[in-house]
Design a protein around this motif. Structure first.
Motif, PDB file in Angstrom:
ATOM      1  N   VAL A  14       0.832  -1.207   0.000  1.00 25.46           N
ATOM      2  CA  VAL A  14       0.000   0.000   0.000  1.00 25.46           C
ATOM      3  C   VAL A  14       0.863   1.251   0.000  1.00 25.46           C
ATOM      4  CG1 VAL A  14      -1.971  -1.084   1.137  1.00 25.46           C
ATOM      5  CG2 VAL A  14      -0.226   0.015   2.523  1.00 25.46           C
ATOM      6  N   ALA A  15       0.348   2.308  -0.608  1.00 24.48           N
ATOM      7  CA  ALA A  15       0.965   3.640  -0.643  1.00 24.48           C
ATOM      8  C   ALA A  15       2.354   3.637  -1.269  1.00 24.48           C
ATOM      9  CB  ALA A  15       0.996   4.249   0.755  1.00 24.48           C
ATOM     10  N   LEU A  16       2.617   2.725  -2.181  1.00 21.07           N
ATOM     11  CA  LEU A  16       3.919   2.700  -2.847  1.00 21.07           C
ATOM     12  C   LEU A  16       3.872   3.262  -4.258  1.00 21.07           C
ATOM     13  CD1 LEU A  16       5.341  -0.760  -1.708  1.00 21.07           C
ATOM     14  CD2 LEU A  16       5.978   1.517  -0.889  1.00 21.07           C
ATOM     15  N   CYS A  17       2.683   3.413  -4.819  1.00 22.40           N
ATOM     16  CA  CYS A  17       2.579   3.937  -6.194  1.00 22.40           C
ATOM     17  C   CYS A  17       2.235   5.423  -6.147  1.00 22.40           C
ATOM     18  CB  CYS A  17       1.536   3.155  -6.978  1.00 22.40           C
ATOM     19  SG  CYS A  17       2.047   1.464  -7.307  1.00 22.40           S
ATOM     20  N   CYS A  18       0.976   5.767  -6.184  1.00 19.22           N
ATOM     21  CA  CYS A  18       0.584   7.180  -6.217  1.00 19.22           C
ATOM     22  C   CYS A  18       0.570   7.803  -4.818  1.00 19.22           C
ATOM     23  CB  CYS A  18      -0.769   7.358  -6.893  1.00 19.22           C
ATOM     24  SG  CYS A  18      -2.201   6.890  -5.885  1.00 19.22           S
ATOM     25  N   GLY A  19       0.357   6.993  -3.780  1.00 16.92           N
ATOM     26  CA  GLY A  19       0.388   7.492  -2.407  1.00 16.92           C
ATOM     27  C   GLY A  19      -0.893   8.108  -1.896  1.00 16.92           C
ATOM     28  N   LYS A  20      -1.940   8.158  -2.713  1.00 19.95           N
ATOM     29  CA  LYS A  20      -3.193   8.784  -2.282  1.00 19.95           C
ATOM     30  C   LYS A  20      -3.859   8.053  -1.117  1.00 19.95           C
ATOM     31  CE  LYS A  20      -4.291  11.151  -6.539  1.00 19.95           C
ATOM     32  NZ  LYS A  20      -5.279  11.368  -7.596  1.00 19.95           N
ATOM     33  N   CYS A  21      -3.593   6.771  -0.967  1.00 21.77           N
ATOM     34  CA  CYS A  21      -4.197   6.000   0.123  1.00 21.77           C
ATOM     35  C   CYS A  21      -3.417   6.162   1.429  1.00 21.77           C
ATOM     36  CB  CYS A  21      -4.282   4.522  -0.243  1.00 21.77           C
ATOM     37  SG  CYS A  21      -2.668   3.748  -0.497  1.00 21.77           S
ATOM     38  N   GLY A  22      -2.226   6.732   1.362  1.00 18.92           N
ATOM     39  CA  GLY A  22      -1.345   6.843   2.522  1.00 18.92           C
ATOM     40  C   GLY A  22      -1.989   7.428   3.767  1.00 18.92           C
ATOM     41  N   PRO A  23      -2.651   8.593   3.679  1.00 18.06           N
ATOM     42  CA  PRO A  23      -3.246   9.178   4.878  1.00 18.06           C
ATOM     43  C   PRO A  23      -4.308   8.277   5.524  1.00 18.06           C
ATOM     44  CG  PRO A  23      -3.064  10.832   3.159  1.00 18.06           C
ATOM     45  CD  PRO A  23      -2.700   9.509   2.543  1.00 18.06           C
ATOM     46  N   TYR A  24      -5.133   7.628   4.703  1.00 16.36           N
ATOM     47  CA  TYR A  24      -6.160   6.742   5.252  1.00 16.36           C
ATOM     48  C   TYR A  24      -5.532   5.524   5.921  1.00 16.36           C
ATOM     49  CZ  TYR A  24     -10.404   4.006   5.716  1.00 16.36           C
ATOM     50  OH  TYR A  24     -11.440   3.264   6.223  1.00 16.36           O
ATOM     51  N   VAL A  25      -4.516   4.961   5.282  1.00 11.91           N
ATOM     52  CA  VAL A  25      -3.830   3.797   5.853  1.00 11.91           C
ATOM     53  C   VAL A  25      -3.152   4.192   7.164  1.00 11.91           C
ATOM     54  CG1 VAL A  25      -2.029   2.070   5.491  1.00 11.91           C
ATOM     55  CG2 VAL A  25      -3.540   2.698   3.613  1.00 11.91           C
ATOM     56  N   GLU A  26      -2.551   5.380   7.214  1.00 11.42           N
ATOM     57  CA  GLU A  26      -1.929   5.870   8.449  1.00 11.42           C
ATOM     58  C   GLU A  26      -2.965   5.974   9.564  1.00 11.42           C
ATOM     59  OE1 GLU A  26       1.116   6.440   9.396  1.00 11.42           O
ATOM     60  OE2 GLU A  26       2.288   6.683   7.587  1.00 11.42           O
ATOM     61  N   GLU A  27      -4.172   6.434   9.238  1.00 13.62           N
ATOM     62  CA  GLU A  27      -5.251   6.509  10.230  1.00 13.62           C
ATOM     63  C   GLU A  27      -5.609   5.120  10.740  1.00 13.62           C
ATOM     64  OE1 GLU A  27      -8.726   8.669   9.015  1.00 13.62           O
ATOM     65  OE2 GLU A  27      -7.531  10.369   8.313  1.00 13.62           O
ATOM     66  N   MET A  28      -5.631   4.150   9.836  1.00  7.99           N
ATOM     67  CA  MET A  28      -5.940   2.781  10.252  1.00  7.99           C
ATOM     68  C   MET A  28      -4.857   2.262  11.193  1.00  7.99           C
ATOM     69  SD  MET A  28      -7.493   1.027   6.810  1.00  7.99           S
ATOM     70  CE  MET A  28      -8.030  -0.464   7.647  1.00  7.99           C
ATOM     71  N   VAL A  29      -3.598   2.555  10.887  1.00 11.17           N
ATOM     72  CA  VAL A  29      -2.489   2.119  11.742  1.00 11.17           C
ATOM     73  C   VAL A  29      -2.584   2.809  13.093  1.00 11.17           C
ATOM     74  CG1 VAL A  29       0.018   2.169  12.043  1.00 11.17           C
ATOM     75  CG2 VAL A  29      -0.951   1.549   9.833  1.00 11.17           C
ATOM     76  N   ALA A  30      -2.874   4.109  13.110  1.00 11.71           N
ATOM     77  CA  ALA A  30      -2.953   4.867  14.353  1.00 11.71           C
ATOM     78  C   ALA A  30      -4.105   4.392  15.234  1.00 11.71           C
ATOM     79  CB  ALA A  30      -3.113   6.354  14.053  1.00 11.71           C
ATOM     80  N   GLY A  31      -5.180   3.900  14.611  1.00 17.59           N
ATOM     81  CA  GLY A  31      -6.337   3.437  15.366  1.00 17.59           C
ATOM     82  C   GLY A  31      -6.189   2.030  15.904  1.00 17.59           C
ATOM     83  N   ALA A  32      -5.175   1.305  15.478  1.00 18.01           N
ATOM     84  CA  ALA A  32      -4.972  -0.073  15.924  1.00 18.01           C
ATOM     85  C   ALA A  32      -4.367  -0.087  17.321  1.00 18.01           C
ATOM     86  CB  ALA A  32      -4.050  -0.809  14.960  1.00 18.01           C
ATOM     87  N   THR A  33      -4.898  -0.938  18.172  1.00 20.94           N
ATOM     88  CA  THR A  33      -4.365  -1.064  19.521  1.00 20.94           C
ATOM     89  C   THR A  33      -3.357  -2.192  19.569  1.00 20.94           C
ATOM     90  OG1 THR A  33      -6.124  -2.566  20.183  1.00 20.94           O
ATOM     91  CG2 THR A  33      -6.517  -0.224  20.553  1.00 20.94           C
ATOM     92  N   PRO A  34      -2.366  -2.093  20.452  1.00 20.83           N
ATOM     93  CA  PRO A  34      -1.337  -3.123  20.511  1.00 20.83           C
ATOM     94  C   PRO A  34      -1.849  -4.499  20.937  1.00 20.83           C
ATOM     95  CG  PRO A  34      -0.753  -1.228  21.866  1.00 20.83           C
ATOM     96  CD  PRO A  34      -2.117  -0.997  21.339  1.00 20.83           C
ATOM     97  N   CYS A  35      -2.973  -4.551  21.650  1.00 19.64           N
ATOM     98  CA  CYS A  35      -3.419  -5.841  22.183  1.00 19.64           C
ATOM     99  C   CYS A  35      -3.936  -6.772  21.099  1.00 19.64           C
ATOM    100  CB  CYS A  35      -4.467  -5.646  23.275  1.00 19.64           C
ATOM    101  SG  CYS A  35      -6.035  -4.988  22.702  1.00 19.64           S
ATOM    102  N   CYS A  36      -4.611  -6.219  20.092  1.00 22.76           N
ATOM    103  CA  CYS A  36      -5.194  -7.119  19.098  1.00 22.76           C
ATOM    104  C   CYS A  36      -5.139  -6.571  17.680  1.00 22.76           C
ATOM    105  CB  CYS A  36      -6.640  -7.431  19.460  1.00 22.76           C
ATOM    106  SG  CYS A  36      -7.717  -5.981  19.438  1.00 22.76           S
ATOM    107  N   GLY A  37      -4.672  -5.339  17.513  1.00 23.17           N
ATOM    108  CA  GLY A  37      -4.608  -4.764  16.185  1.00 23.17           C
ATOM    109  C   GLY A  37      -5.913  -4.175  15.697  1.00 23.17           C
ATOM    110  N   ARG A  38      -6.919  -4.125  16.546  1.00 19.16           N
ATOM    111  CA  ARG A  38      -8.208  -3.575  16.148  1.00 19.16           C
ATOM    112  C   ARG A  38      -8.398  -2.188  16.740  1.00 19.16           C
ATOM    113  NH1 ARG A  38     -10.776  -9.054  17.739  1.00 19.16           N
ATOM    114  NH2 ARG A  38     -10.224 -10.255  15.920  1.00 19.16           N
ATOM    115  N   ALA A  39      -9.085  -1.357  16.030  1.00 15.22           N
ATOM    116  CA  ALA A  39      -9.354  -0.007  16.500  1.00 15.22           C
ATOM    117  C   ALA A  39     -10.586  -0.022  17.400  1.00 15.22           C
ATOM    118  CB  ALA A  39      -9.564   0.928  15.320  1.00 15.22           C
TER     119      ALA A  39
END
Length: 86
Positions: free
Chosen positions: A34-59
């Motif tokens: 993800v986010a290696l070609c045009c990069g337009k998905c980068g901000p959304y993917v970053e939000e998904m990563v930021a919302g993930a909790t360390p215990c299970c990976g779910r937001a």
């Protein structure tokens, strides 16, 4: 929903990768590309990563055993029922 059009990666694939232990944007870039070609998905993917909790990976807003998870599930069900009623 397709998040990365260039690589045809869905939000479900990203969530599965987070559930499997990915914790950074770099992890998702290596695993899914993800986010290696045009990069337009980068901000959304970053939000998904930021919302993930360390215990299970779910937001879920806390531990996966928290009551917040149940509340979130109920909200989704109500939204689906409203969409069907419309």
């Amino acid at each position: 929903m397709i998040v990365c059009v260039c690589k045809s990666i869905s939000d479900r694939q990203i969530k599965a990768c987070l559930d499997a232990g990915a914790t950074t944007m770099e992890d998702l870039q290596i695993d899914l590309g993800v986010a290696l070609c045009c990069g337009k998905c980068g901000p959304y993917v970053e939000e998904m990563v930021a919302g993930a909790t360390p215990c299970c990976g779910r937001a879920c807003g806390g531990c996966c055993q928290s009551t917040h998870v149940e509340t979130s599930t109920e909200v989704v069900v109500v939204r689906q029922e409203l969409a069907l009623a419309a």
